[in-house]
Design a protein around this motif. Structure first.
Motif, PDB file in Angstrom:
ATOM      1  N   TYR A 151       2.299  62.508  49.181  1.00 46.16           N
ATOM      2  CA  TYR A 151       0.954  62.366  48.637  1.00 46.16           C
ATOM      3  C   TYR A 151       0.206  61.375  49.518  1.00 46.16           C
ATOM      4  O   TYR A 151       0.824  60.535  50.178  1.00 46.16           O
ATOM      5  N   ASN A 153      -1.983  58.226  50.304  1.00 48.99           N
ATOM      6  CA  ASN A 153      -2.340  56.919  49.733  1.00 48.99           C
ATOM      7  C   ASN A 153      -3.695  56.502  50.296  1.00 48.99           C
ATOM      8  O   ASN A 153      -3.809  56.158  51.468  1.00 48.99           O
ATOM      9  N   GLN A 154      -4.734  56.540  49.469  1.00 48.64           N
ATOM     10  CA  GLN A 154      -6.087  56.247  49.928  1.00 48.64           C
ATOM     11  C   GLN A 154      -6.226  54.813  50.418  1.00 48.64           C
ATOM     12  O   GLN A 154      -6.985  54.528  51.349  1.00 48.64           O
ATOM     13  N   THR A 155      -5.507  53.895  49.799  1.00 47.53           N
ATOM     14  CA  THR A 155      -5.608  52.482  50.173  1.00 47.53           C
ATOM     15  C   THR A 155      -5.071  52.249  51.579  1.00 47.53           C
ATOM     16  O   THR A 155      -5.690  51.575  52.407  1.00 47.53           O
ATOM     17  N   LYS A 156      -3.907  52.797  51.862  1.00 45.90           N
ATOM     18  CA  LYS A 156      -3.293  52.620  53.172  1.00 45.90           C
ATOM     19  C   LYS A 156      -3.880  53.542  54.234  1.00 45.90           C
ATOM     20  O   LYS A 156      -3.897  53.214  55.420  1.00 45.90           O
ATOM     21  N   CYS A 160       2.433  58.968  51.727  1.00 49.45           N
ATOM     22  CA  CYS A 160       3.625  58.287  51.227  1.00 49.45           C
ATOM     23  C   CYS A 160       4.560  59.331  50.622  1.00 49.45           C
ATOM     24  O   CYS A 160       4.144  60.443  50.284  1.00 49.45           O
ATOM     25  N   LYS A 162       6.718  60.775  47.626  1.00 49.66           N
ATOM     26  CA  LYS A 162       6.675  60.702  46.169  1.00 49.66           C
ATOM     27  C   LYS A 162       7.945  60.071  45.637  1.00 49.66           C
ATOM     28  O   LYS A 162       8.964  60.008  46.320  1.00 49.66           O
ATOM     29  N   ARG A 169       9.115  53.591  41.974  1.00 44.97           N
ATOM     30  CA  ARG A 169       7.875  53.627  42.751  1.00 44.97           C
ATOM     31  C   ARG A 169       8.049  54.488  43.997  1.00 44.97           C
ATOM     32  O   ARG A 169       9.160  54.682  44.478  1.00 44.97           O
ATOM     33  N   CYS A 172       6.341  53.961  50.664  1.00 43.06           N
ATOM     34  CA  CYS A 172       5.230  53.977  51.609  1.00 43.06           C
ATOM     35  C   CYS A 172       5.577  53.141  52.825  1.00 43.06           C
ATOM     36  O   CYS A 172       6.554  52.381  52.816  1.00 43.06           O
TER      37      CYS A 172
END
Length: 214
Positions: A151, A153-156, A160, A162, A169, A172
């Protein structure tokens, strides 16, 4: 690079016929002695090389070093041997590493092109499952890793993995990945892109693959 690991190979784990032993490092591809040593160890080794736009790679390299050395000179001052003439300093490792065609020439003295898989760093971000599919095919493996395992990761700004079963968790890339790059003058980036262009073109011809960096 550990010389005894390459030359003697006695530190590598034993591999059964049903297994594949893998090792990774950013150093082998750009280390002059590495092809000869690896060929002496095993001429049947398959080689996977992950490459990305050399300009972006140089800025990323600088960003990583800057995080550890806050007093580092500016990217521009390190890039140019002579800022007046625009002469690029190829002795700076951040620049030198991106001259992929020269490094590949060294490896092709020992290994045929058929032993290489060149993976696009950009496509690892935009289509990780597709690139991993190519890796699995190259290694003669069943395609087990697919798009259902990733999926974005918009922040990074990176994909990442799943959550594996039983994990709390997702997995990533580390904190050092995805950090903001410093502002670099567009003129500096343009000059660096012009410098790399002929090397990129030669690399495309050598590998039979246009990575679209220009």
């Amino acid at each position: 690079m550990q010389e005894d690991r390459i030359e003697a190979g006695n530190l590598m784990p034993r591999t059964l016929e049903s297994q594949i032993t893998m090792e990774k490092t950013p150093s082998y591809f750009v280390t002059k002695e590495a092809p000869r040593r690896l060929f002496a160890l095993s001429r049947h080794t398959k080689l996977i090389v992950v490459v990305r736009d050399p300009v972006t790679r140089a800025v990323s390299d600088y960003t990583q070093t800057l995080s550890k050395q806050p007093g580092l000179p500016s990217f521009q001052s390190l890039t140019f041997r002579n800022s007046t003439t625009g002469l690029i300093d190829t002795s700076w490792s951040a620049v030198r590493i991106g001259i992929y065609a020269k490094h590949l020439e060294n490896w092709l003295r020992y290994f045929p092109l058929s032993k290489f898989l060149f993976v696009s760093g950009e496509r690892l971000v935009t289509d990780p499952a597709g690139e991993m599919g190519r890796v699995q095919d190259f290694l003669g493996l069943k395609r087990v890793v697919t798009d259902k395992h990733f999926y974005f990761n918009q922040t990074k700004g990176f994909p990442c993995l799943k959550k594996p079963e039983g994990s709390t968790r997702p997995r990533c890339l580390g904190k050092s990945k995805g950090r903001p790059h410093p502002q670099i003058s567009p003129e500096v980036l343009l000059r660096l892109r012009e410098f790399y262009r002929p090397f990129n073109m030669k690399f495309y011809q050598m590998t039979g693959h246009d990575f679209g960096w220009d």
